[in-house]
Design a protein around this motif. Structure first.
Motif, PDB file in Angstrom:
ATOM      1  N   SER A  54       0.838  -1.209   0.000  1.00  0.00           N
ATOM      2  CA  SER A  54       0.000   0.000   0.000  1.00  0.00           C
ATOM      3  C   SER A  54       0.870   1.255   0.000  1.00  0.00           C
ATOM      4  CB  SER A  54      -0.963  -0.002   1.182  1.00  0.00           C
ATOM      5  OG  SER A  54      -0.259   0.177   2.395  1.00  0.00           O
ATOM      6  N   VAL A  57       2.055   1.748  -3.590  1.00  0.00           N
ATOM      7  CA  VAL A  57       0.989   2.299  -4.429  1.00  0.00           C
ATOM      8  C   VAL A  57       0.824   3.791  -4.161  1.00  0.00           C
ATOM      9  CG1 VAL A  57      -1.504   2.252  -4.831  1.00  0.00           C
ATOM     10  CG2 VAL A  57      -0.216   0.123  -4.717  1.00  0.00           C
ATOM     11  N   GLN A  58       0.901   4.192  -2.900  1.00  0.00           N
ATOM     12  CA  GLN A  58       0.776   5.612  -2.570  1.00  0.00           C
ATOM     13  C   GLN A  58       1.937   6.411  -3.145  1.00  0.00           C
ATOM     14  OE1 GLN A  58       0.412   5.706   1.675  1.00  0.00           O
ATOM     15  NE2 GLN A  58      -1.739   5.091   1.671  1.00  0.00           N
ATOM     16  N   GLU A  59       3.146   5.844  -3.131  1.00  0.00           N
ATOM     17  CA  GLU A  59       4.297   6.544  -3.701  1.00  0.00           C
ATOM     18  C   GLU A  59       4.132   6.713  -5.210  1.00  0.00           C
ATOM     19  OE1 GLU A  59       7.652   4.237  -2.526  1.00  0.00           O
ATOM     20  OE2 GLU A  59       7.704   5.060  -0.509  1.00  0.00           O
ATOM     21  N   VAL A  60       3.611   5.686  -5.865  1.00  0.00           N
ATOM     22  CA  VAL A  60       3.394   5.777  -7.303  1.00  0.00           C
ATOM     23  C   VAL A  60       2.346   6.837  -7.606  1.00  0.00           C
ATOM     24  CG1 VAL A  60       2.482   4.553  -9.312  1.00  0.00           C
ATOM     25  CG2 VAL A  60       4.160   3.442  -7.843  1.00  0.00           C
ATOM     26  N   ARG A  61       1.289   6.844  -6.833  1.00  0.00           N
ATOM     27  CA  ARG A  61       0.221   7.832  -7.064  1.00  0.00           C
ATOM     28  C   ARG A  61       0.695   9.248  -6.798  1.00  0.00           C
ATOM     29  NH1 ARG A  61      -4.799   4.578  -4.351  1.00  0.00           N
ATOM     30  NH2 ARG A  61      -5.090   3.136  -6.066  1.00  0.00           N
ATOM     31  N   SER A  62       1.582   9.422  -5.813  1.00  0.00           N
ATOM     32  CA  SER A  62       2.051  10.767  -5.505  1.00  0.00           C
ATOM     33  C   SER A  62       3.150  11.226  -6.457  1.00  0.00           C
ATOM     34  CB  SER A  62       2.553  10.835  -4.060  1.00  0.00           C
ATOM     35  OG  SER A  62       3.724  10.042  -3.912  1.00  0.00           O
ATOM     36  N   GLY A  63       3.677  10.297  -7.276  1.00  0.00           N
ATOM     37  CA  GLY A  63       4.679  10.670  -8.262  1.00  0.00           C
ATOM     38  C   GLY A  63       6.103  10.564  -7.761  1.00  0.00           C
ATOM     39  N   SER A  67       6.492   5.531 -12.743  1.00  0.00           N
ATOM     40  CA  SER A  67       5.467   4.559 -13.103  1.00  0.00           C
ATOM     41  C   SER A  67       6.057   3.504 -14.018  1.00  0.00           C
ATOM     42  CB  SER A  67       4.289   5.260 -13.780  1.00  0.00           C
ATOM     43  OG  SER A  67       4.710   5.749 -15.026  1.00  0.00           O
TER      44      SER A  67
END
Length: 147
Positions: A54, A57-63, A67
């Protein structure tokens, strides 16, 4: 309610698929921070892994993490690289073919136990050998008209 009993109840609901996101976060927090009863210790690594995923995933979403699409672009090959790889492959196969294919025998002669490949020397020795075994006209006439 004691946290140990609450954890048992949350796990039962989790495995039945009835927990909410908040309840699952609380379970991860309890496994991460709190003392877990010995019979539930086997689930600690599972929830540690879920917690790590999780966070990823949060790191990917925050940029903060690249990706997968940008990672793929980094490894994309250009046509020039493909052509160069094909040429290297062809040259390598040609080199292997030359090594494995039978080599056409070169012209040589054995004279007195030595191998010679010089054509002029071979011609000289052949002429001398023919002269040594040849007959003169007198020899032929003498053998024909022997009495």
């Amino acid at each position: 309610m004691e946290p140990k009993d609450k954890l048992d109840q949350l796990l039962d609901r989790y495995f039945e698929g009835l927990t909410s996101c908040e309840e699952e976060q609380e379970m991860r927090r309890l496994f991460h921070q709190g003392e877990v009863p010995e019979h539930l210790e086997v689930y600690r690594s599972l929830f540690a892994w879920i917690d790590e995923e999780s966070r990823s995933v949060q790191e990917v979403r925050s940029g903060t993490v690249q990706s997968q699409t940008t990672r793929r672009r980094r490894f994309r090959f250009s046509p020039a690289v493909g052509i160069a790889a094909g040429l290297i492959l062809l040259l390598g196969m040609a080199g292997v073919w030359q090594i494995l294919s039978p080599v056409a025998p070169e012209n040589y002669v054995w004279i007195d136990g030595k191998r010679y490949t010089d054509q002029t020397l071979v011609h000289q020795h052949a002429r001398a050998a023919f002269e040594a075994v040849s007959f003169s006209q007198e020899d032929i006439l003498f053998s024909l008209f022997e009495e």
